[in-house]
Design a protein around this motif. Structure first.
Motif, PDB file in Angstrom:
ATOM      1  N   ASP A  45       0.804  -1.222   0.000  1.00  0.00           N
ATOM      2  CA  ASP A  45       0.000   0.000   0.000  1.00  0.00           C
ATOM      3  C   ASP A  45       0.837   1.273   0.000  1.00  0.00           C
ATOM      4  O   ASP A  45       0.335   2.335  -0.356  1.00  0.00           O
ATOM      5  CB  ASP A  45      -0.936   0.024   1.215  1.00  0.00           C
ATOM      6  CG  ASP A  45      -2.002  -1.063   1.145  1.00  0.00           C
ATOM      7  OD1 ASP A  45      -2.289  -1.541   0.029  1.00  0.00           O
ATOM      8  OD2 ASP A  45      -2.530  -1.424   2.207  1.00  0.00           O
ATOM      9  N   GLU A  46       2.082   1.187   0.410  1.00  0.00           N
ATOM     10  CA  GLU A  46       2.938   2.374   0.496  1.00  0.00           C
ATOM     11  C   GLU A  46       3.693   2.677  -0.794  1.00  0.00           C
ATOM     12  O   GLU A  46       4.346   3.700  -0.888  1.00  0.00           O
ATOM     13  CB  GLU A  46       3.940   2.208   1.638  1.00  0.00           C
ATOM     14  CG  GLU A  46       3.275   2.156   2.992  1.00  0.00           C
ATOM     15  CD  GLU A  46       4.248   1.817   4.112  1.00  0.00           C
ATOM     16  OE1 GLU A  46       4.110   2.437   5.191  1.00  0.00           O
ATOM     17  OE2 GLU A  46       5.119   0.941   3.918  1.00  0.00           O
ATOM     18  N   ILE A  47       3.596   1.805  -1.775  1.00  0.00           N
ATOM     19  CA  ILE A  47       4.333   1.996  -3.023  1.00  0.00           C
ATOM     20  C   ILE A  47       3.370   2.332  -4.155  1.00  0.00           C
ATOM     21  O   ILE A  47       2.405   1.606  -4.397  1.00  0.00           O
ATOM     22  CB  ILE A  47       5.160   0.744  -3.381  1.00  0.00           C
ATOM     23  CG1 ILE A  47       6.281   0.580  -2.355  1.00  0.00           C
ATOM     24  CG2 ILE A  47       5.732   0.857  -4.798  1.00  0.00           C
ATOM     25  CD1 ILE A  47       7.175  -0.599  -2.588  1.00  0.00           C
ATOM     26  N   GLU A  48       3.656   3.435  -4.814  1.00  0.00           N
ATOM     27  CA  GLU A  48       2.865   3.837  -5.979  1.00  0.00           C
ATOM     28  C   GLU A  48       3.239   2.998  -7.196  1.00  0.00           C
ATOM     29  O   GLU A  48       2.382   2.506  -7.912  1.00  0.00           O
ATOM     30  CB  GLU A  48       3.100   5.319  -6.277  1.00  0.00           C
ATOM     31  CG  GLU A  48       2.290   5.861  -7.423  1.00  0.00           C
ATOM     32  CD  GLU A  48       2.510   7.333  -7.612  1.00  0.00           C
ATOM     33  OE1 GLU A  48       2.728   7.739  -8.772  1.00  0.00           O
ATOM     34  OE2 GLU A  48       2.472   8.087  -6.609  1.00  0.00           O
ATOM     35  N   ILE A  64      16.065  -0.868 -10.279  1.00  0.00           N
ATOM     36  CA  ILE A  64      14.661  -0.525 -10.093  1.00  0.00           C
ATOM     37  C   ILE A  64      14.576   0.822  -9.393  1.00  0.00           C
ATOM     38  O   ILE A  64      15.464   1.206  -8.637  1.00  0.00           O
ATOM     39  CB  ILE A  64      13.894  -1.595  -9.277  1.00  0.00           C
ATOM     40  CG1 ILE A  64      14.477  -1.736  -7.874  1.00  0.00           C
ATOM     41  CG2 ILE A  64      13.856  -2.917 -10.013  1.00  0.00           C
ATOM     42  CD1 ILE A  64      13.588  -2.530  -6.930  1.00  0.00           C
ATOM     43  N   ARG A  65      13.495   1.524  -9.675  1.00  0.00           N
ATOM     44  CA  ARG A  65      13.186   2.765  -8.964  1.00  0.00           C
ATOM     45  C   ARG A  65      11.869   2.536  -8.241  1.00  0.00           C
ATOM     46  O   ARG A  65      10.892   2.077  -8.831  1.00  0.00           O
ATOM     47  CB  ARG A  65      13.035   3.936  -9.919  1.00  0.00           C
ATOM     48  CG  ARG A  65      12.663   5.196  -9.178  1.00  0.00           C
ATOM     49  CD  ARG A  65      12.496   6.372 -10.081  1.00  0.00           C
ATOM     50  NE  ARG A  65      12.233   7.539  -9.239  1.00  0.00           N
ATOM     51  CZ  ARG A  65      11.889   8.704  -9.710  1.00  0.00           C
ATOM     52  NH1 ARG A  65      11.791   8.889 -11.006  1.00  0.00           N
ATOM     53  NH2 ARG A  65      11.659   9.705  -8.890  1.00  0.00           N
ATOM     54  N   ILE A  66      11.859   2.850  -6.957  1.00  0.00           N
ATOM     55  CA  ILE A  66      10.670   2.688  -6.124  1.00  0.00           C
ATOM     56  C   ILE A  66      10.084   4.070  -5.887  1.00  0.00           C
ATOM     57  O   ILE A  66      10.782   4.964  -5.400  1.00  0.00           O
ATOM     58  CB  ILE A  66      11.023   2.029  -4.781  1.00  0.00           C
ATOM     59  CG1 ILE A  66      11.684   0.669  -5.018  1.00  0.00           C
ATOM     60  CG2 ILE A  66       9.788   1.907  -3.900  1.00  0.00           C
ATOM     61  CD1 ILE A  66      12.417   0.122  -3.818  1.00  0.00           C
ATOM     62  N   THR A  67       8.820   4.246  -6.231  1.00  0.00           N
ATOM     63  CA  THR A  67       8.137   5.521  -6.009  1.00  0.00           C
ATOM     64  C   THR A  67       7.106   5.323  -4.912  1.00  0.00           C
ATOM     65  O   THR A  67       6.125   4.594  -5.103  1.00  0.00           O
ATOM     66  CB  THR A  67       7.448   6.009  -7.296  1.00  0.00           C
ATOM     67  OG1 THR A  67       8.423   6.112  -8.324  1.00  0.00           O
ATOM     68  CG2 THR A  67       6.788   7.359  -7.079  1.00  0.00           C
ATOM     69  N   PRO A  68       7.312   5.960  -3.744  1.00  0.00           N
ATOM     70  CA  PRO A  68       6.345   5.798  -2.650  1.00  0.00           C
ATOM     71  C   PRO A  68       5.105   6.660  -2.874  1.00  0.00           C
ATOM     72  O   PRO A  68       5.158   7.675  -3.571  1.00  0.00           O
ATOM     73  CB  PRO A  68       7.121   6.276  -1.424  1.00  0.00           C
ATOM     74  CG  PRO A  68       8.139   7.212  -1.949  1.00  0.00           C
ATOM     75  CD  PRO A  68       8.468   6.748  -3.331  1.00  0.00           C
ATOM     76  N   ARG A  69       3.989   6.262  -2.306  1.00  0.00           N
ATOM     77  CA  ARG A  69       2.764   7.067  -2.371  1.00  0.00           C
ATOM     78  C   ARG A  69       2.903   8.337  -1.533  1.00  0.00           C
ATOM     79  O   ARG A  69       2.411   9.383  -1.905  1.00  0.00           O
ATOM     80  CB  ARG A  69       1.574   6.269  -1.868  1.00  0.00           C
ATOM     81  CG  ARG A  69       1.178   5.144  -2.774  1.00  0.00           C
ATOM     82  CD  ARG A  69      -0.144   4.513  -2.326  1.00  0.00           C
ATOM     83  NE  ARG A  69      -0.355   3.240  -2.962  1.00  0.00           N
ATOM     84  CZ  ARG A  69      -0.772   3.073  -4.216  1.00  0.00           C
ATOM     85  NH1 ARG A  69      -1.002   4.121  -4.963  1.00  0.00           N
ATOM     86  NH2 ARG A  69      -0.939   1.868  -4.709  1.00  0.00           N
ATOM     87  N   ASP A  70       3.569   8.225  -0.400  1.00  0.00           N
ATOM     88  CA  ASP A  70       3.757   9.354   0.509  1.00  0.00           C
ATOM     89  C   ASP A  70       4.866  10.243  -0.039  1.00  0.00           C
ATOM     90  O   ASP A  70       6.046   9.909   0.028  1.00  0.00           O
ATOM     91  CB  ASP A  70       4.127   8.836   1.903  1.00  0.00           C
ATOM     92  CG  ASP A  70       4.306   9.950   2.920  1.00  0.00           C
ATOM     93  OD1 ASP A  70       4.177  11.143   2.565  1.00  0.00           O
ATOM     94  OD2 ASP A  70       4.590   9.626   4.085  1.00  0.00           O
ATOM     95  N   ASP A 123       4.333 -10.237  -6.140  1.00  0.00           N
ATOM     96  CA  ASP A 123       3.338  -9.249  -6.581  1.00  0.00           C
ATOM     97  C   ASP A 123       3.762  -7.793  -6.351  1.00  0.00           C
ATOM     98  O   ASP A 123       2.932  -6.927  -6.142  1.00  0.00           O
ATOM     99  CB  ASP A 123       1.987  -9.536  -5.931  1.00  0.00           C
ATOM    100  CG  ASP A 123       0.833  -9.007  -6.759  1.00  0.00           C
ATOM    101  OD1 ASP A 123       0.969  -8.921  -7.982  1.00  0.00           O
ATOM    102  OD2 ASP A 123      -0.199  -8.648  -6.149  1.00  0.00           O
ATOM    103  N   TRP A 124       5.050  -7.526  -6.371  1.00  0.00           N
ATOM    104  CA  TRP A 124       5.544  -6.152  -6.274  1.00  0.00           C
ATOM    105  C   TRP A 124       5.636  -5.504  -7.648  1.00  0.00           C
ATOM    106  O   TRP A 124       5.577  -4.295  -7.772  1.00  0.00           O
ATOM    107  CB  TRP A 124       6.916  -6.118  -5.615  1.00  0.00           C
ATOM    108  CG  TRP A 124       6.858  -6.481  -4.173  1.00  0.00           C
ATOM    109  CD1 TRP A 124       7.125  -7.697  -3.622  1.00  0.00           C
ATOM    110  CD2 TRP A 124       6.489  -5.630  -3.094  1.00  0.00           C
ATOM    111  NE1 TRP A 124       6.925  -7.641  -2.264  1.00  0.00           N
ATOM    112  CE2 TRP A 124       6.538  -6.387  -1.910  1.00  0.00           C
ATOM    113  CE3 TRP A 124       6.101  -4.294  -3.003  1.00  0.00           C
ATOM    114  CZ2 TRP A 124       6.248  -5.863  -0.666  1.00  0.00           C
ATOM    115  CZ3 TRP A 124       5.807  -3.769  -1.770  1.00  0.00           C
ATOM    116  CH2 TRP A 124       5.874  -4.543  -0.611  1.00  0.00           C
TER     117      TRP A 124
END
Length: 99
Positions: free
Chosen positions: A45-48, A63-69, A96-97
């Motif tokens: 839920d925290e990852i856009e 990889i690039r991780i973009t958080p929702r926050d 499922d990431w």
């Protein structure tokens, strides 16, 4: 692998990425001459989004991780050697990431 969190980065072998069904953890570990440690843990839920980035052959896959926050650091990258990158991508898909 290599890692970039916010404005701090480190090359291989000081970056670590751990993937499980419940969380994704990205961290600086075992830095020489330092007890300093930074890590971020994310739930689904925290990852856009997670994007695959391929910049340079052999050493530039990641990889690039973009958080929702958006109040958190805006840069989360993890780089890995290209000949083992498919294993990382498969693990992200298995839990499922990555779609």
């Amino acid at each position: 692998g290599g890692i970039w969190i916010g404005y701090i980065s480190a090359t291989w072998p000081f970056g670590k990425l751990e993937v499980s069904p419940e969380q994704l953890r990205i961290a600086f570990e075992d830095l020489p001459f330092s007890s300093w440690k930074i890590e971020r843990r994310f739930t689904h839920d925290e990852i856009e989004k997670i994007e695959i980035k391929k910049y340079l052959p052999i050493i530039g896959y990641g990889i690039r991780i973009t958080p929702r926050d958006k109040s958190r650091e805006d840069r989360y990258y993890f780089w890995y050697v290209s000949f083992r990158f498919e294993k990382l991508v498969n693990a992200l898909k298995e839990f499922d990431w990555l779609k």
